[in-house]
Design a protein around this motif. Structure first.
Motif, PDB file in Angstrom:
ATOM      1  N   ALA A 264     116.904  16.844  48.282  1.00  0.00           N
ATOM      2  CA  ALA A 264     116.422  17.306  46.982  1.00  0.00           C
ATOM      3  C   ALA A 264     116.796  16.301  45.910  1.00  0.00           C
ATOM      4  O   ALA A 264     117.763  15.558  46.043  1.00  0.00           O
ATOM      5  N   SER A 265     116.020  16.316  44.841  1.00  0.00           N
ATOM      6  CA  SER A 265     116.327  15.484  43.684  1.00  0.00           C
ATOM      7  C   SER A 265     116.374  16.376  42.454  1.00  0.00           C
ATOM      8  O   SER A 265     115.646  17.363  42.353  1.00  0.00           O
ATOM      9  N   LYS A 266     117.276  16.007  41.542  1.00  0.00           N
ATOM     10  CA  LYS A 266     117.438  16.762  40.306  1.00  0.00           C
ATOM     11  C   LYS A 266     117.403  15.802  39.136  1.00  0.00           C
ATOM     12  O   LYS A 266     117.698  14.617  39.285  1.00  0.00           O
TER      13      LYS A 266
ATOM     14  N   ALA B  16     125.713  13.980  51.391  1.00  0.00           N
ATOM     15  CA  ALA B  16     125.965  12.873  50.473  1.00  0.00           C
ATOM     16  C   ALA B  16     125.106  13.088  49.241  1.00  0.00           C
ATOM     17  O   ALA B  16     124.021  13.671  49.312  1.00  0.00           O
ATOM     18  N   MET B  17     125.618  12.616  48.111  1.00  0.00           N
ATOM     19  CA  MET B  17     124.899  12.755  46.849  1.00  0.00           C
ATOM     20  C   MET B  17     125.051  11.471  46.044  1.00  0.00           C
ATOM     21  O   MET B  17     126.126  10.881  46.000  1.00  0.00           O
ATOM     22  N   ALA B  18     123.967  11.052  45.413  1.00  0.00           N
ATOM     23  CA  ALA B  18     123.982   9.888  44.529  1.00  0.00           C
ATOM     24  C   ALA B  18     123.672  10.373  43.117  1.00  0.00           C
ATOM     25  O   ALA B  18     122.673  11.056  42.899  1.00  0.00           O
ATOM     26  N   TYR B  19     124.561  10.041  42.180  1.00  0.00           N
ATOM     27  CA  TYR B  19     124.450  10.541  40.825  1.00  0.00           C
ATOM     28  C   TYR B  19     123.770   9.539  39.907  1.00  0.00           C
ATOM     29  O   TYR B  19     124.073   8.348  39.949  1.00  0.00           O
ATOM     30  N   GLU B  20     122.890  10.040  39.077  1.00  0.00           N
ATOM     31  CA  GLU B  20     122.279   9.304  37.977  1.00  0.00           C
ATOM     32  C   GLU B  20     121.755   7.928  38.391  1.00  0.00           C
ATOM     33  O   GLU B  20     122.134   6.897  37.841  1.00  0.00           O
ATOM     34  N   LEU B  21     120.893   7.930  39.382  1.00  0.00           N
ATOM     35  CA  LEU B  21     120.255   6.690  39.819  1.00  0.00           C
ATOM     36  C   LEU B  21     119.184   6.292  38.816  1.00  0.00           C
ATOM     37  O   LEU B  21     118.454   7.140  38.292  1.00  0.00           O
ATOM     38  N   ASP B  22     119.076   5.015  38.569  1.00  0.00           N
ATOM     39  CA  ASP B  22     118.074   4.506  37.637  1.00  0.00           C
ATOM     40  C   ASP B  22     116.782   4.212  38.400  1.00  0.00           C
ATOM     41  O   ASP B  22     116.369   3.065  38.540  1.00  0.00           O
ATOM     42  N   VAL B  23     116.180   5.271  38.930  1.00  0.00           N
ATOM     43  CA  VAL B  23     114.911   5.165  39.653  1.00  0.00           C
ATOM     44  C   VAL B  23     113.994   6.265  39.143  1.00  0.00           C
ATOM     45  O   VAL B  23     114.415   7.184  38.439  1.00  0.00           O
ATOM     46  N   SER B  24     112.751   6.217  39.543  1.00  0.00           N
ATOM     47  CA  SER B  24     111.763   7.172  39.077  1.00  0.00           C
ATOM     48  C   SER B  24     111.972   8.548  39.729  1.00  0.00           C
ATOM     49  O   SER B  24     112.019   8.646  40.962  1.00  0.00           O
ATOM     50  N   PRO B  25     112.076   9.612  38.935  1.00  0.00           N
ATOM     51  CA  PRO B  25     112.199  10.951  39.519  1.00  0.00           C
ATOM     52  C   PRO B  25     110.982  11.351  40.347  1.00  0.00           C
ATOM     53  O   PRO B  25     111.108  12.040  41.368  1.00  0.00           O
ATOM     54  N   LYS B  26     109.815  10.916  39.934  1.00  0.00           N
ATOM     55  CA  LYS B  26     108.596  11.262  40.669  1.00  0.00           C
ATOM     56  C   LYS B  26     108.560  10.562  42.028  1.00  0.00           C
ATOM     57  O   LYS B  26     108.167  11.156  43.028  1.00  0.00           O
ATOM     58  N   HIS B  27     108.985   9.319  42.063  1.00  0.00           N
ATOM     59  CA  HIS B  27     109.032   8.599  43.338  1.00  0.00           C
ATOM     60  C   HIS B  27     110.043   9.250  44.273  1.00  0.00           C
ATOM     61  O   HIS B  27     109.782   9.412  45.473  1.00  0.00           O
ATOM     62  N   CYS B  28     111.206   9.628  43.736  1.00  0.00           N
ATOM     63  CA  CYS B  28     112.221  10.283  44.568  1.00  0.00           C
ATOM     64  C   CYS B  28     111.701  11.585  45.150  1.00  0.00           C
ATOM     65  O   CYS B  28     111.931  11.887  46.319  1.00  0.00           O
ATOM     66  N   TYR B  29     110.993  12.352  44.358  1.00  0.00           N
ATOM     67  CA  TYR B  29     110.432  13.616  44.830  1.00  0.00           C
ATOM     68  C   TYR B  29     109.510  13.385  46.022  1.00  0.00           C
ATOM     69  O   TYR B  29     109.613  14.069  47.043  1.00  0.00           O
ATOM     70  N   GLU B  30     108.613  12.422  45.897  1.00  0.00           N
ATOM     71  CA  GLU B  30     107.636  12.169  46.970  1.00  0.00           C
ATOM     72  C   GLU B  30     108.301  11.611  48.220  1.00  0.00           C
ATOM     73  O   GLU B  30     107.949  11.990  49.342  1.00  0.00           O
ATOM     74  N   ILE B  31     109.273  10.731  48.062  1.00  0.00           N
ATOM     75  CA  ILE B  31     109.964  10.158  49.223  1.00  0.00           C
ATOM     76  C   ILE B  31     110.742  11.240  49.955  1.00  0.00           C
ATOM     77  O   ILE B  31     110.681  11.348  51.185  1.00  0.00           O
ATOM     78  N   LEU B  32     111.490  12.059  49.219  1.00  0.00           N
ATOM     79  CA  LEU B  32     112.307  13.098  49.854  1.00  0.00           C
ATOM     80  C   LEU B  32     111.442  14.156  50.520  1.00  0.00           C
ATOM     81  O   LEU B  32     111.802  14.686  51.566  1.00  0.00           O
ATOM     82  N   ARG B  33     110.292  14.462  49.937  1.00  0.00           N
ATOM     83  CA  ARG B  33     109.379  15.408  50.573  1.00  0.00           C
ATOM     84  C   ARG B  33     108.896  14.854  51.907  1.00  0.00           C
ATOM     85  O   ARG B  33     108.740  15.588  52.878  1.00  0.00           O
ATOM     86  N   GLU B  34     108.688  13.555  51.957  1.00  0.00           N
ATOM     87  CA  GLU B  34     108.175  12.930  53.179  1.00  0.00           C
ATOM     88  C   GLU B  34     109.238  12.859  54.283  1.00  0.00           C
ATOM     89  O   GLU B  34     108.916  13.028  55.456  1.00  0.00           O
ATOM     90  N   ILE B  35     110.511  12.614  53.941  1.00  0.00           N
ATOM     91  CA  ILE B  35     111.526  12.440  54.989  1.00  0.00           C
ATOM     92  C   ILE B  35     112.245  13.737  55.347  1.00  0.00           C
ATOM     93  O   ILE B  35     112.971  13.774  56.329  1.00  0.00           O
ATOM     94  N   ARG B  36     112.055  14.787  54.577  1.00  0.00           N
ATOM     95  CA  ARG B  36     112.730  16.064  54.849  1.00  0.00           C
ATOM     96  C   ARG B  36     112.287  16.605  56.211  1.00  0.00           C
ATOM     97  O   ARG B  36     111.102  16.667  56.512  1.00  0.00           O
ATOM     98  N   GLY B  37     113.268  16.962  57.036  1.00  0.00           N
ATOM     99  CA  GLY B  37     112.982  17.510  58.356  1.00  0.00           C
ATOM    100  C   GLY B  37     112.879  16.477  59.463  1.00  0.00           C
ATOM    101  O   GLY B  37     112.801  16.834  60.634  1.00  0.00           O
ATOM    102  N   LYS B  38     112.884  15.205  59.125  1.00  0.00           N
ATOM    103  CA  LYS B  38     112.763  14.158  60.139  1.00  0.00           C
ATOM    104  C   LYS B  38     114.131  13.794  60.698  1.00  0.00           C
ATOM    105  O   LYS B  38     115.163  14.042  60.086  1.00  0.00           O
ATOM    106  N   LYS B  39     114.117  13.176  61.875  1.00  0.00           N
ATOM    107  CA  LYS B  39     115.358  12.653  62.440  1.00  0.00           C
ATOM    108  C   LYS B  39     115.834  11.486  61.580  1.00  0.00           C
ATOM    109  O   LYS B  39     115.038  10.807  60.930  1.00  0.00           O
ATOM    110  N   LEU B  40     117.134  11.272  61.587  1.00  0.00           N
ATOM    111  CA  LEU B  40     117.732  10.254  60.732  1.00  0.00           C
ATOM    112  C   LEU B  40     117.190   8.865  61.050  1.00  0.00           C
ATOM    113  O   LEU B  40     116.845   8.097  60.147  1.00  0.00           O
ATOM    114  N   SER B  41     117.079   8.539  62.320  1.00  0.00           N
ATOM    115  CA  SER B  41     116.590   7.210  62.697  1.00  0.00           C
ATOM    116  C   SER B  41     115.134   7.010  62.269  1.00  0.00           C
ATOM    117  O   SER B  41     114.761   5.923  61.819  1.00  0.00           O
ATOM    118  N   VAL B  42     114.326   8.051  62.387  1.00  0.00           N
ATOM    119  CA  VAL B  42     112.913   7.957  61.983  1.00  0.00           C
ATOM    120  C   VAL B  42     112.807   7.783  60.468  1.00  0.00           C
ATOM    121  O   VAL B  42     112.006   6.982  59.981  1.00  0.00           O
TER     122      VAL B  42
END
Length: 154
Positions: A117-119, A18-44
């Motif tokens: 990932a975030s772009k 799934a991909m979300a385009y052009e979200l009006d959120v902070s790129p830096k926050h997205c980077y840190e959140i995605l780094r934290e959840i990468r590799g985890k189970k979906l429920s976790v």
């Protein structure tokens, strides 16, 4: 709008994306959140994002941590924040990816986030008038977020 591709290729039979385009959120926050959840189970990961939105747990900021306060309950890292808006958007994206996996007939209980990932997205240009006829840029940065879920091999 140009077509946005995924950063990597995955087997469509065992993954859901799934991909979300052009979200009006902070790129830096997205980077840190995605780094934290990468590799985890979906429920976790979903539970983690809900806890961040309720301000029970914080997201450790490891890269963009200048002038970020320390959180006492964090273990392994001191600096952290509660990016509620970005967590809400990423949680919607995870639910969308879970629905895609369910539609494909994959077992959603054993799904793991194998790619997150975030772009940089489109920059919405803006100007703020100043004194003496001058102006300052008042731009809004957007971000594109992509998530790929894969079945856990047992």
């Amino acid at each position: 709008m140009a077509k946005v591709e995924y950063c990597a290729q995955f087997d469509p039979a065992t993954t859901a994306k799934a991909m979300a385009y052009e979200l009006d959120v902070s790129p830096k926050h997205c980077y840190e959140i995605l780094r934290e959840i990468r590799g985890k189970k979906l429920s976790v990961a979903k539970k983690f994002l809900e806890d961040v939105m309720a301000k029970k747990r914080s997201v450790p900021f490891k890269r963009f941590n200048r002038n970020v306060g320390h959180k006492r309950h964090q273990s392994g890292w001191d600096a952290g924040r509660y990016p509620v808006k970005a967590c809400g958007e990423i949680l919607k994206l995870l639910k969308n990816a879970e629905a895609n996996a369910e539609y494909k007939g994959l077992d959603t209980e054993n799904m793991r986030i194998i790619h997150a990932a975030s772009k940089k997205g489109h920059v919405i240009r803006g100007m703020m008038p100043r004194a003496m006829g001058r102006a300052t840029d008042w731009n809004i940065e957007t971000v594109t977020v992509e998530v790929v879920l894969g079945e856990e091999v047992r």
